[in-house]
Design a protein around this motif. Structure first.
Motif, PDB file in Angstrom:
ATOM      1  N   PHE A 174       7.992  -2.149  14.728  1.00  0.00           N
ATOM      2  CA  PHE A 174       7.538  -0.858  15.348  1.00  0.00           C
ATOM      3  C   PHE A 174       7.606   0.385  14.505  1.00  0.00           C
ATOM      4  N   LEU A 175       8.685   0.633  13.953  1.00  0.00           N
ATOM      5  CA  LEU A 175       8.798   1.852  13.109  1.00  0.00           C
ATOM      6  C   LEU A 175       7.956   1.838  11.677  1.00  0.00           C
ATOM      7  N   ARG A 176       7.672   0.971  11.258  1.00  0.00           N
ATOM      8  CA  ARG A 176       6.886   0.699  10.226  1.00  0.00           C
ATOM      9  C   ARG A 176       5.360   1.130  10.552  1.00  0.00           C
ATOM     10  N   ARG A 177       4.961   0.452  11.646  1.00  0.00           N
ATOM     11  CA  ARG A 177       3.506   0.846  12.001  1.00  0.00           C
ATOM     12  C   ARG A 177       3.297   2.111  12.639  1.00  0.00           C
ATOM     13  N   MET A 178       4.384   2.840  12.964  1.00  0.00           N
ATOM     14  CA  MET A 178       4.472   4.176  13.359  1.00  0.00           C
ATOM     15  C   MET A 178       4.316   5.305  12.319  1.00  0.00           C
ATOM     16  N   ILE A 179       5.083   4.902  11.537  1.00  0.00           N
ATOM     17  CA  ILE A 179       5.290   5.925  10.170  1.00  0.00           C
ATOM     18  C   ILE A 179       4.585   5.674   9.252  1.00  0.00           C
ATOM     19  N   GLU A 180       4.532   4.512   8.742  1.00  0.00           N
ATOM     20  CA  GLU A 180       3.741   4.071   7.520  1.00  0.00           C
ATOM     21  C   GLU A 180       2.898   2.948   7.438  1.00  0.00           C
ATOM     22  N   PRO A 181       1.921   2.733   8.288  1.00  0.00           N
ATOM     23  CA  PRO A 181       1.131   1.638   8.689  1.00  0.00           C
ATOM     24  C   PRO A 181       0.380   0.798   7.448  1.00  0.00           C
ATOM     25  N   GLY A 182       0.259   1.778   6.469  1.00  0.00           N
ATOM     26  CA  GLY A 182      -0.409   1.189   5.355  1.00  0.00           C
ATOM     27  C   GLY A 182       0.589   0.647   4.272  1.00  0.00           C
ATOM     28  N   TYR A 183       1.834   0.558   4.696  1.00  0.00           N
ATOM     29  CA  TYR A 183       3.010   0.015   3.628  1.00  0.00           C
ATOM     30  C   TYR A 183       2.713  -1.379   3.365  1.00  0.00           C
ATOM     31  N   THR A 184       2.978  -1.517   2.004  1.00  0.00           N
ATOM     32  CA  THR A 184       2.863  -3.099   1.572  1.00  0.00           C
ATOM     33  C   THR A 184       4.307  -3.119   0.635  1.00  0.00           C
ATOM     34  N   PRO A 185       5.167  -4.266   0.936  1.00  0.00           N
ATOM     35  CA  PRO A 185       6.186  -4.471  -0.037  1.00  0.00           C
ATOM     36  C   PRO A 185       5.954  -4.393  -1.255  1.00  0.00           C
ATOM     37  N   SER A 186       6.452  -3.722  -2.186  1.00  0.00           N
ATOM     38  CA  SER A 186       6.635  -4.192  -3.671  1.00  0.00           C
ATOM     39  C   SER A 186       6.519  -5.512  -3.996  1.00  0.00           C
ATOM     40  N   ALA A 187       5.679  -5.878  -5.086  1.00  0.00           N
ATOM     41  CA  ALA A 187       5.443  -7.222  -5.533  1.00  0.00           C
ATOM     42  C   ALA A 187       6.836  -7.804  -6.152  1.00  0.00           C
ATOM     43  N   ASN A 188       7.569  -7.059  -6.649  1.00  0.00           N
ATOM     44  CA  ASN A 188       8.779  -7.578  -7.148  1.00  0.00           C
ATOM     45  C   ASN A 188      10.134  -7.180  -6.456  1.00  0.00           C
ATOM     46  N   LEU A 189       9.948  -6.993  -5.247  1.00  0.00           N
ATOM     47  CA  LEU A 189      10.851  -6.524  -4.234  1.00  0.00           C
ATOM     48  C   LEU A 189      11.752  -7.823  -4.019  1.00  0.00           C
ATOM     49  N   LYS A 190      13.030  -7.533  -3.956  1.00  0.00           N
ATOM     50  CA  LYS A 190      14.031  -8.811  -3.804  1.00  0.00           C
ATOM     51  C   LYS A 190      15.162  -8.166  -2.641  1.00  0.00           C
ATOM     52  N   LEU A 191      14.880  -8.312  -1.628  1.00  0.00           N
ATOM     53  CA  LEU A 191      15.494  -7.893  -0.403  1.00  0.00           C
ATOM     54  C   LEU A 191      16.955  -8.568  -0.460  1.00  0.00           C
TER      55      LEU A 191
END
Length: 593
Positions: free
Chosen positions: A463-480
């Protein structure tokens, strides 16, 4: 009261004549669209005599045929053709059970025993009068407004303001939302049974002249009314449009309608309205065997003498008809290019079967409304809409008008975004806002919001991602750092966004499927809105939130900004309680709307 013969049904698309006292046997609609002008002139006696001697009048309105076809033919059985989509991979073992959550928000489906219907608005109980006897009951939802019914069907007997027309709010391009059409879990079997018993308080089969088995107009009086129907049902394998249906040695009509709705993803409310429009089975106190045999008019093409219904005996039977109709509706949705009416474009739609009445251009806004036009390819004109339940003029058609009016009278507006959120719901405007902005999934694939269900931590992140930053794409090298959030998780992007932006702390697990507590929600939003800049230092104004507790700052900030109620009437915040999806929508609306 003269009883008309069995009408040759209003098959996929037969357009009912108006529901008015001018139609014989007002408890059941005649489906004689091409005869509508005749009915305004002919006497009831003459019509009854003609029907009584076995004359089959022409079918009223044929279903719109698939593109390029001269006349519609319905598949003889709801089984996929070789080019159909594959059947659902994991049909539920018991189709009557709530389906597992598959929507992008993780809304899930409330168990049948936990359906929470909002109370009827106060004005829904207004009015006086009593329901007429079933034999004399007009084909209008004449539910007793004085009865203090402990409603468990959302919005049943929805209040229509005095002086308003039952067609008020009808829009030709948006008759019903996808949420209302495709919410297969909109009613439980118990709720359906309550409706059937309310519409027919007493079945009159067995009364003098209405004995079970008595020959009448080419059929026989049935053994029972719909409210009392029980029958053996056969199991059905999953196919391209419906999950498996588990048969039973004994099932009621209500159980069949509920199970078919869930198996095929078509609202039982829609199926109930169709049963009424086709054969008046919801309100008929002494139906015939033939009404049950062809209850939905499914697989009854208009290929008989004079374009009358020519029903396929191989698909006769209550389950066959209800299942077949629901299957057909889902086929319309899955294969729209094969039919003449399409969502998201202008469509040329006739006013009436008489070509001289002309056409109009209608922009159809959604797939559910397109399905109604495929089923009944005529648009009601102003005369029909202004006539209430009566007749308009020679160019009036009534099928889609009556569908809208029945649905509205029984269940409230069919146009809200979600099938489980009536306009009277406490969080209606907040949830509609979430869906309209795209913050929450909606439409045919997410027809219900399930406001009473807990908001999961994963869903909140989405919900929050869609509201605040809908165009966000996780970084390719992101390791959660969260071992329980693989990239395949439907909420991966939202959780990655919260972590990368610093709104979620580093930890071994995120617990995306766990409920979001009210305290955790306050902390998330406090971080998201940089609540520290607001100078929140005071102890939260709640007796259950100590100043040194984990979520104290977030909760104090929520109270200070007016996002959470506080004061003598709200002494507790209940930080450990799960926050419901409806309440979450309200909190987010207050902050971001």
């Amino acid at each position: 009261m003269t009883r008309t013969a069995f009408r040759p049904r209003a098959p996929h698309g037969r357009d009912a004549v108006p529901v008015s006292a001018s139609v014989n046997r007002t408890g059941r609609p005649a489906r004689l669209e091409r005869m509508s002008s005749f009915l305004t002139r002919a006497s009831k006696t003459a019509l009854a005599l003609a029907l009584g001697i076995g004359m089959l009048l022409p079918a009223s309105v044929a279903q719109a045929a698939p593109v390029g076809a001269v006349a519609r033919t319905v598949e003889s059985a709801p089984t996929p053709t070789p080019d159909d989509e594959s059947a659902p991979e994991s049909p539920p073992a018991d189709p009557a059970a709530p389906e597992a959550s598959t929507d992008a928000d993780g809304a899930g489906a409330a168990p049948e025993t936990q359906v929470q219907a909002p109370p009827i608005p106060d004005d829904a109980q207004a009015g006086t009068g009593t329901s007429p006897q079933a034999d004399d009951k007009p084909l209008i939802p004449m539910l007793d407004p004085n009865e203090n019914w402990n409603v468990d069907i959302p919005q049943i007997l929805a209040a229509i303001p005095a002086g308003a027309l039952p067609s008020d709010g009808f829009a030709p391009g948006f008759i019903i939302s996808d949420g209302h059409m495709y919410h297969g879990g909109s009613m439980t079997a118990a709720q359906i049974q309550r409706l059937l018993e309310r519409e027919v308080p007493r079945c009159k089969i067995g009364d003098p002249g209405k004995e079970a088995g008595k020959p009448i107009y080419g059929s026989k009086v049935a053994d029972t009314c719909l409210r009392g129907l029980t029958t053996k049902t056969e199991s059905r394998a999953a196919n391209a449009y419906c999950t498996a249906y588990a048969g039973s040695a004994r099932e009621t009509a209500a159980q069949i309608i509920a199970k078919v709705g869930r198996a095929c993803g078509v609202s039982p409310k829609v199926l109930l309205v169709r049963l009424q429009l086709e054969q008046s089975l919801i309100s008929d106190a002494w139906p015939t065997v033939r009404q049950f045999s062809y209850a939905m008019g499914w697989n009854c093409p208009d290929s008989g003498p004079g374009n009358s219904a020519n029903c396929n005996n191989g698909t006769a039977g209550f389950l066959d008809q209800v299942y077949g109709s629901a299957w057909q509706i889902k086929r319309y949705q899955a294969r729209p290019s094969e039919y003449n009416y399409h969502a998201f474009r202008n469509n040329t739609i006739k006013w009436h079967p008489n070509a001289g009445c002309g056409t109009s251009s209608v922009y159809i806004s959604n797939q559910a409304t397109a399905a109604l036009y495929i089923y009944t390819p005529y648009r009601p004109n102003a005369a029909a809409l202004n006539a209430g339940w009566g007749e308009g003029d020679a160019c009036s058609s009534y099928g889609n008008r009556n569908f809208y009016q029945y649905y509205r009278a029984w269940f409230g507006s069919p146009k809200t975004r979600y099938g489980d959120i009536p306009t009277s719901h406490a969080f209606y405007k907040h949830i509609e806002w979430m869906g309209a902005r795209g913050y929450a999934a909606s439409g045919a694939d997410a027809p219900a919001f399930n406001p009473a269900n807990a908001t999961t931590r994963g869903a909140m992140a989405t919900f929050l991602r869609r509201m605040i930053e809908p165009g966000y794409t996780p970084s390719a090298n992101l390791k959660l750092p969260y071992a329980d959030v693989p990239k395949s998780n439907p909420h991966y992007a939202g959780i990655a966004w919260m972590y990368e932006r610093g709104y979620a702390a580093k930890a071994a697990k995120f617990n995306p499927g766990s409920s979001t507590t009210r305290g955790a929600m306050a902390t998330f939003l406090y971080r998201l809105e940089d609540g520290a800049k607001d100078g929140v230092t005071a102890k939260p104004p709640y007796t259950d939130v100590p100043a040194d507790s984990t979520h104290a700052k977030g909760i104090a900030w929520m109270a200070k900004q007016g996002y959470a109620a506080a004061g003598p009437s709200n002494p507790e915040f209940r930080p450990a309680d799960p926050v419901s999806r409806g309440a979450m929508a309200a909190f987010l609306y207050r902050i971001y709307a």
